[in-house]
Every structure is written in C-alpha cells, then in structure tokens.
Enzyme design. Structure first.
Site, PDB file in Angstrom:
ATOM      1  N   GLU A   1       0.584   2.861  -1.240  1.00 51.13           N
ATOM      2  CA  GLU A   1      -0.396   3.369  -2.331  1.00 51.13           C
ATOM      3  C   GLU A   1      -0.880   4.662  -2.282  1.00 51.13           C
ATOM      4  O   GLU A   1      -2.240   4.864  -2.448  1.00 51.13           O
ATOM      5  CB  GLU A   1      -1.707   2.044  -1.898  1.00 51.13           C
ATOM      6  CG  GLU A   1      -1.027   0.818  -2.330  1.00 51.13           C
ATOM      7  CD  GLU A   1      -2.123  -0.344  -1.904  1.00 51.13           C
ATOM      8  OE1 GLU A   1      -2.214  -1.301  -2.642  1.00 51.13           O
ATOM      9  OE2 GLU A   1      -2.811  -0.322  -0.924  1.00 51.13           O
TER      10      GLU A   1
HETATM   11  C1  ACM Z   1      -0.182  -2.717   1.656  1.00 46.74           C
HETATM   12  O1  ACM Z   1      -0.620  -4.089   1.370  1.00 46.74           O
HETATM   13  N1  ACM Z   1      -0.922  -1.859   0.919  1.00 46.74           N
HETATM   14  C2  ACM Z   1       0.827  -2.434   2.351  1.00 46.74           C
END
Ligand code: ACM
Length: 539
Positions: free
Chosen positions: A346
């Site tokens: 992310e």
């Molecule tokens: C995640 O759940 N951002 C690895």
C-alpha cells in the site's frame, strides 16, 4: 488493495466493544464461552482426531493409561529435558501426578526420545506410539518432539488442559501416528502497531499458536499509528512515534530486551520470529518523529485514524537510506531468525519508479545485514533477489495483472508465503453480525477460511506448487485492543490455516468434526473463541 474509505463503522464498533472483556463479540449466530462445560470426564478422542490432521494414523491395540506413578522419560540432553518439563507443566495441575522428568530409558511412563537415524521424520516430524504399556514420542530433531507433545495433549481427554485438579482416567487411544508437515513455513502475524500488546499478551498468543504447530511468528512492529521497537540510533521513533495508537489511545513499545524476551519465548515453542518494519509507506509515525525524513523538512502530526496509503518516506533524500540502514542493522542484530520483513504494501503515495528504486535499496540493506527479505507481494513490483520471499495477500478479486507480477517474480527465483485476505486474514468479520474486525475482503466464516489449497491458489497465474514456502494467518489490530478480542477473531480460524500449512488437502466436512472437538480444549485452556454456528460444538 484495501480501498480507501472502507471503515465507516469502525469507531462505532470500537465503542460497542469497549469494556466487553471476554464477552460475546457477535451480533448473531454464535458467541464465545469460557468456564464450565467440556466433555464428560474420561471421554477419549479417537487416535487421529487432531488439528492439524496427522499425515499417517494407524489405530489399533490397547489404549494407554497415564498412571499416578508415571515418569516422563527423556534423553539425557538439556533440550529434551526442557520439552519433558514443558509436557509435565501441562499435565501436572489437572492430573495431580508428580510426573518426574527422568533421564535415561524406561517404560514407566511417557518416553521422549531423539533418534537422529530416523531421517524420514525430517526437521519437524515425529512418531507417536501408544499401547497398553507404552507411550513413546520419537523424533529426529527437538522441534519434532515438541510437535509430538502437541499431538499427545490433544489425544488425552480435554480436561487435561485445565489448571485445576480433574478426574481421570488419563487415556490415549492405541496405535501409531507418523507425522511430518506439508510446508516448512507455517506462520501467524500479530499487528502490535495499530494497537500495542504487552510482552505477556504476545507470549500468551504464541503459546496458543504452538498447540497447532505454527512455527513462525511474524510481528508487524511498525505502521502509521505506531512504532513499537526501540532503535538506539533513532530514539524518537518510540518516544514520539510509539506514543499513541488507533483512536488516540495509549501507545507502547518493546525495549530491545523485551523483544529478545519475545524471541526467546517463541524459540522455546520452536517458533522463529520474523520482525516487520513496513517501508516506504505505512510510515506516518516515522514522519512524525523526525522532521528531516520528510521531503519538506517538516514533521507531520501523529496519526491515529485507520486510512492507508497516504504516507511515504522521502525517496530522494540520502538521510532516508541512513535511517533504513540503521533500523535494519539494529533489528537484524537482535533477530536470530533468517528473515526480515520490509513491508512494501500500500505504498500508494510513492510513484512506481520511486518504489522500485527504494525497495532495491531496502532489500540490499537486509542482505548487507545477513537476513533474507520478506515483503508483502507488491514487492514483486521491484527487482527481487533470488531466494527472497513475497507474502501474497490478494483475494479472489485481485486483478490478474497483480497475480501475474507475482508469478513473474517467482519465475526469477522468489518464493511465496500465502495469506489470501479472503481466507487467511483473521481480522475479517465472520458474518454480518460480527462487531469486531473489518470486511474489505468480505466476510470470512470458519468454512470459507478453510476452503482453499495453498498449492493451487495461484496456479492459474502460473505459480508452481514448489514455489510455495507455506502459509500465514495475519491478525491486524485496528479494531482489537484486548487478548480476548484477539483470541475471538483468531480462534477457531487460526486452526484451519495451521492445518493448511501442516496437512494435505482435507474436506470441510471431515475437518469440522475434528474442529468441534477443539472447542472444549480451547475452553479448558481459557482461550476465548468464536462458537461458529457452522460447527457442531459439543456441549
Ligand atoms: C496488508 O494487508 N496491507 C498487507
């Protein structure tokens, strides 16, 4: 990817559960329980009714009865003696027996023995033989003996798990179990960044994971909302970055001595710790702690919300790489395990070019300090070193392009840990009535979390079965603040993921019968668990 703005009900949920303690976290269809109950004293589970399912079960012969005069006979080595004491520690309070741990051969009790010649048992396998006069656990390595002890405790009546004197008889069905794991990596992750959990809470969780033969404990130590491990060269990471948590509650961090205590405790349960320092995103706590790590030289405020994807280290600044090297050097130095996890998920505020450049440097730092890189599967968007590991957390809805990127990295020598979020994420809600947890990957009932095969999961994208190192069940803590809440989300789904890691493919219908028998055992150990209506739990 977790879409932005998917947490509208989060704070309502947090308010609802505040102070709920070990209570019921479900709005409908199931609850949790602790306290009285369990099977009738003396109920004997059949050989092989064990989670995770053993590889080979040959029932037969007469059952073994642990008697008041029994000893625990061990090889004369400190490590086998320690495993003997661990077993005695489980059995003494409920049986009331003395169970001396005695070196040397003898058939007057449980025998724990190492046989290096038993090559087929490998690093973690064991053989358990039970008959009228003998209960013997044999392994090639101590880890195998430890796993054999976990099987033995599940073959005794559930009341053996209680910490007060119970009524026997303490019987084990007759026959032979020969057991080795399917995968070398069987992990569980705990997020101590969104909310902090104490050393004792972490040890308690580790102890419950060990029962199901989990051998890797991944600690998610840093995130936007908190930095939880002391780094001597950057002290404000914990004094500032560790000072709060989601919702603005208290923070916390581990000193290096406390981290070592967790590592040592995990090692005593034959578990390797994988520390995660999440980079270059999920770094708001870093950017609040040190102004110079921001591109504009101005410190950001501490963050206590639950959004993702908004923070990034400053990829162009040389000081960023001093920081990365210092942190990785210090964490590597206190980590005896092979792996160091550098996140990489992310990083939506880092351009793809910057991401690739940054992750190349971060991976080089991990190698420089003697560890093998693990990263969330977006790390496949950078050049991965041969032998490094991507942790796949996609879902059935993940874009084919993302799956193919992972497959391309595998072709170049990367290996995979599978944590599909719509199966293995323990923080997903069980059903629409679940108050805790999130639902961006959908509702994950106990049956759905069991309904997948690690070797098949990315086969359609071109990932061969032999690239899969194993499985891991992550537990994110945005909505979780107590051990009771952690346990209610983890149990019983953790058992299914553990079985995916240890055993070959089994059907849900067969598994749910074995799972039901774990209810009284979890309860006897004082573990809060979700009484899923999909399982016929014994009363
Ligand atoms: C995640 O759940 N951002 C690895």
């Amino acid at each position: 990817m977790r879409p932005p703005g998917t947490f509208p009900r989060l704070f309502g949920a947090l308010l609802l559960v505040a102070g709920a303690g070990a209570g019921c976290f479900a709005g409908d269809g199931g609850g949790s329980r602790q306290g009285s109950g369990g099977p009738a004293p003396g109920a004997v589970p059949a050989l092989g009714r064990v989670v995770p399912a053993p590889a080979s079960v040959k029932p037969g012969g007469t059952l073994y009865t642990l008697g008041a005069k029994a000893a625990i006979r061990v090889d004369d080595s400190p490590e086998v003696r320690r495993i003997g004491e661990y077993l005695a520690g489980i059995l003494r309070p409920s049986t009331g027996y003395a169970l001396p741990v005695t070196p040397g051969p003898g058939t007057d009790g449980v025998q724990l023995r190492l046989r290096p010649s038993e090559r087929a048992l490998g690093e973690e396998g064991y053989r358990l033989e039970s008959s009228a006069g003998t209960l013997a656990v044999t392994a090639r390595e101590p880890a195998g003996l430890f796993h054999g002890v976990q099987t033995l405790r599940q073959l005794l009546p559930a009341a053996v798990e209680r910490r007060t004197l119970q009524t026997g008889p303490w019987t084990v069905p007759g026959g032979t179990i020969t057991d080795t794991p399917r995968y070398a990596y069987r992990g569980a992750m705990l997020d101590v960044a969104r909310h902090f959990f104490t050393v004792d809470q972490v040890k308690r969780y580790i102890d419950q994971l060990a029962v199901y033969k989990i051998n890797t404990f991944h600690l998610h130590l840093t995130d936007d909302q908190g930095w939880r491990i002391a780094v001597d060269s950057w002290p404000a990471l914990v004094t500032v970055g560790g000072s709060t948590s989601v919702g603005g509650g208290p923070g916390g961090h581990y000193t290096k001595a406390q981290y070592r205590e967790i590592v040592d405790h995990a090692a005593s349960r034959y578990m390797e710790v994988v520390p995660e320092i999440d980079l270059p995103g999920h770094t708001a706590a870093v950017l609040a702690s040190y102004a110079e790590l921001n591109c504009d030289g101005e410190a950001r405020p501490l963050y206590t919300g639950v959004d993702v994807g908004f923070s990034s280290l400053c990829v162009d600044k040389p000081v960023t790489y001093d920081f990365v090297d210092d942190v990785i050097r210090e964490i590597a130095a206190i980590t005896p395990g092979r792996y160091l996890h550098i996140g990489g998920d992310e990083a939506d505020s880092t351009s793809p070019e910057d991401y690739a450049a940054f992750m190349a440097k971060a991976q080089a730092a991990v190698a420089r300090h003697g560890k093998t890189v693990v990263g969330w599967h977006q790390i496949a968007g950078s050049e991965m070193a041969e032998g490094s590991v991507a942790q796949y957390w996609g879902t059935d809805g993940t874009e084919p392009g993302e799956r193919e990127e992972v497959a391309a990295a595998v072709k170049k020598g990367a290996r995979l840990i599978l944590s599909p979020a719509d199966r293995a994420y323990l923080d997903m809600k069980y059903d629409s009535g679940t108050q805790l947890g999130l639902k961006w990957a959908g509702l994950v009932g106990v049956d759905r979390s069991y309904d997948w095969d690690p070797s098949e999961y990315l086969a359609d994208a071109g990932v061969p079965a032999d690239a899969v190192l194993g499985v891991e069940a992550p537990l994110w803590s945005e909505t979780l603040t107590t051990s009771a809440q952690l346990e209610w989300m983890a149990f019983p789904r953790l058992l299914g993921v553990a079985e995916k890691g240890w055993s070959g493919a089994r059907s849900w219908e067969e598994y749910r019968v074995r799972l039901a028998e774990q209810g009284p055992r979890l309860e006897a150990r004082g573990v809060v668990y979700h009484r899923s209506p999909k399982v016929d739990w014994p009363e």
